[in-house]
Design a protein around this motif. Structure first.
Motif, short mmCIF file in Angstrom:
data_model
loop_
_atom_site.label_atom_id
_atom_site.label_comp_id
_atom_site.label_asym_id
_atom_site.label_seq_id
_atom_site.Cartn_x
_atom_site.Cartn_y
_atom_site.Cartn_z
N ASP A 140 9.62 -3.98 -8.65
CA ASP A 140 10.56 -3.68 -7.58
C ASP A 140 11.16 -2.31 -7.87
O ASP A 140 11.98 -2.15 -8.78
CB ASP A 140 11.67 -4.73 -7.52
CG ASP A 140 11.16 -6.09 -7.09
OD1 ASP A 140 10.08 -6.14 -6.46
OD2 ASP A 140 11.82 -7.11 -7.39
N ILE A 141 10.73 -1.33 -7.08
CA ILE A 141 11.17 0.05 -7.32
C ILE A 141 12.23 0.43 -6.30
O ILE A 141 12.01 0.34 -5.09
CB ILE A 141 9.99 1.02 -7.24
CG1 ILE A 141 8.91 0.63 -8.26
CG2 ILE A 141 10.45 2.46 -7.48
CD1 ILE A 141 7.63 1.42 -8.15
N TYR A 142 13.38 0.86 -6.79
CA TYR A 142 14.50 1.27 -5.95
C TYR A 142 14.66 2.78 -6.08
O TYR A 142 14.90 3.29 -7.18
CB TYR A 142 15.79 0.57 -6.39
CG TYR A 142 15.76 -0.93 -6.23
CD1 TYR A 142 16.45 -1.56 -5.21
CD2 TYR A 142 15.02 -1.73 -7.11
CE1 TYR A 142 16.41 -2.94 -5.05
CE2 TYR A 142 14.98 -3.11 -6.97
CZ TYR A 142 15.68 -3.71 -5.94
OH TYR A 142 15.63 -5.08 -5.80
N LEU A 143 14.54 3.48 -4.97
CA LEU A 143 14.68 4.93 -4.98
C LEU A 143 16.08 5.31 -4.50
O LEU A 143 16.44 5.08 -3.34
CB LEU A 143 13.63 5.58 -4.07
CG LEU A 143 13.77 7.09 -3.86
CD1 LEU A 143 13.62 7.85 -5.18
CD2 LEU A 143 12.77 7.59 -2.84
N GLN A 167 8.68 8.49 4.22
CA GLN A 167 7.27 8.22 4.51
C GLN A 167 6.46 8.08 3.22
O GLN A 167 5.71 7.10 3.04
CB GLN A 167 6.68 9.34 5.36
CG GLN A 167 5.23 9.12 5.75
CD GLN A 167 4.62 10.35 6.41
OE1 GLN A 167 4.50 11.40 5.81
NE2 GLN A 167 4.28 10.21 7.68
N LYS A 168 6.60 9.04 2.32
CA LYS A 168 5.79 9.02 1.09
C LYS A 168 6.24 7.94 0.12
O LYS A 168 5.41 7.33 -0.56
CB LYS A 168 5.83 10.40 0.43
CG LYS A 168 5.21 11.50 1.29
CD LYS A 168 3.80 11.13 1.73
CE LYS A 168 3.22 12.12 2.72
NZ LYS A 168 1.90 11.67 3.24
N ALA A 169 7.55 7.68 0.05
CA ALA A 169 8.03 6.62 -0.83
C ALA A 169 7.50 5.26 -0.36
O ALA A 169 7.15 4.40 -1.17
CB ALA A 169 9.55 6.61 -0.86
N THR A 170 7.44 5.09 0.94
CA THR A 170 6.86 3.86 1.51
C THR A 170 5.40 3.73 1.10
O THR A 170 4.95 2.66 0.66
CB THR A 170 6.99 3.86 3.04
OG1 THR A 170 8.36 3.88 3.41
CG2 THR A 170 6.32 2.64 3.64
N GLU A 171 4.64 4.80 1.25
CA GLU A 171 3.22 4.77 0.91
C GLU A 171 3.00 4.50 -0.58
O GLU A 171 1.99 3.90 -0.96
CB GLU A 171 2.58 6.09 1.31
CG GLU A 171 2.52 6.32 2.81
CD GLU A 171 2.04 7.71 3.18
OE1 GLU A 171 1.73 8.50 2.26
OE2 GLU A 171 1.98 8.02 4.39
N VAL A 173 7.55 1.86 -2.84
CA VAL A 173 8.96 1.66 -3.13
C VAL A 173 9.50 0.48 -2.32
O VAL A 173 9.18 0.31 -1.15
CB VAL A 173 9.77 2.94 -2.81
CG1 VAL A 173 11.27 2.68 -2.85
CG2 VAL A 173 9.40 4.04 -3.79
N LYS A 174 10.32 -0.36 -2.95
CA LYS A 174 10.86 -1.55 -2.29
C LYS A 174 12.09 -1.23 -1.45
O LYS A 174 12.28 -1.78 -0.35
CB LYS A 174 11.22 -2.61 -3.32
CG LYS A 174 11.86 -3.85 -2.70
CD LYS A 174 12.11 -4.93 -3.71
CE LYS A 174 12.71 -6.17 -3.02
NZ LYS A 174 12.82 -7.31 -3.94
N LYS A 175 12.96 -0.36 -1.96
CA LYS A 175 14.20 -0.04 -1.25
C LYS A 175 14.53 1.43 -1.44
O LYS A 175 14.37 1.98 -2.54
CB LYS A 175 15.35 -0.90 -1.76
CG LYS A 175 16.66 -0.72 -1.00
CD LYS A 175 17.77 -1.63 -1.55
CE LYS A 175 17.51 -3.08 -1.24
NZ LYS A 175 18.68 -3.95 -1.59
N ILE A 232 13.22 -1.45 -11.23
CA ILE A 232 13.31 -0.07 -11.73
C ILE A 232 14.05 0.80 -10.73
O ILE A 232 13.72 0.83 -9.54
CB ILE A 232 11.91 0.52 -11.97
CG1 ILE A 232 11.14 -0.31 -13.00
CG2 ILE A 232 12.01 1.98 -12.42
CD1 ILE A 232 9.72 0.17 -13.23
N ALA A 233 15.07 1.51 -11.21
CA ALA A 233 15.79 2.47 -10.38
C ALA A 233 15.31 3.87 -10.72
O ALA A 233 15.27 4.26 -11.89
CB ALA A 233 17.29 2.36 -10.62
#
Length: 227
Positions: free
Chosen positions: A77-80, A95-99, A102-104, A193-194
């Motif tokens: 679970d990646i939190y940006l 857009q790129k974090a989704t691809e 990234v979870k949130k 992970i944050a």
């Protein structure tokens, strides 16, 4: 096969009802019609094979044929936490974090963020959610990432203790890189992970100190500054 996200409430008795912007895309752009097969996601991670039964300008009706055993989500679970960038750069970041899985995604107002109207920036969340949804279709993700309303830096600090690992790329760090860090962390104990990214101006020394006090890993990404 074309994929569409349909709220669980709009799936009744094995029939999915597609509405909104997707309808126009289906009949005018993709030119799909009755008999064509599509993929339906119920916005909770479940995927289904469906066949279009009817198409009109208001709604598309599709019959669910079978559930698909498909899950393209990361085991982590990646939190940006993203420091607010200038102009429309957040669109590309979402857009790129989704691809990338990234979870949130949580925009953050850090000390060096240059924003004239914080309230105005907060109103962009709906657009970012639409961008994320479209990116999910393109990259075949099973779950649409959550896009939260922007937080102040101090409010972000209250969330971080719930994380198993906190990563903060920082241009003034020289000794600790991702490879070195990965050699001594217990990967089996890491689920959440944050990743905290600064704005164009980077983090202030005070912010880095606060993050260190919470146990954040301040890392270098190499000798070059990444845009």
């Amino acid at each position: 096969m074309h994929k569409f996200f349909v709220s669980k409430d709009n799936i009744v008795n094995n029939t999915a009802y597609i509405s909104g912007e997707d309808v126009k895309h289906i009949y005018k752009v993709l030119r799909l019609e009755a008999g064509d097969k599509i993929s339906i996601n119920n916005c909770e991670g479940e995927e289904f094979l469906a066949e279009i039964e009817s198409v009109n300008k208001e709604q598309v009706q599709a019959r669910i044929i079978e559930k698909l055993l498909l899950n393209n989500e990361s085991k982590l679970d990646i939190y940006l936490f993203q420091g607010f960038p200038k102009a429309s750069k957040m669109d590309l970041i979402v857009q790129k974090a989704t691809e990338l899985g990234v979870k949130k995604i949580i925009p953050v107002f850090t000390e060096r963020v240059v924003v004239k109207n914080k309230q105005g920036e907060s109103k962009k969340v709906d657009r970012w959610r639409r961008i994320s949804k479209e990116a999910c279709k393109q990259c075949k993700r099973s779950v649409i990432p959550e896009i939260e309303c922007p937080l102040e830096f101090d409010d972000m600090l209250k969330i971080l203790p719930d994380m198993d690992l906190i990563l903060v790329p920082y241009e003034n760090e020289e000794n600790l890189g991702i490879k070195k860090l990965s050699s001594y962390i217990d990967r089996d104990k890491i689920k959440k992970i944050a990743i905290i990214i600064g704005s164009e101006g980077g983090f202030s020394e005070e912010e880095i100190t606060c993050l260190k006090d919470l146990g954040a890993n301040i890392v270098t990404l190499g000798p070059r500054i990444l845009r």
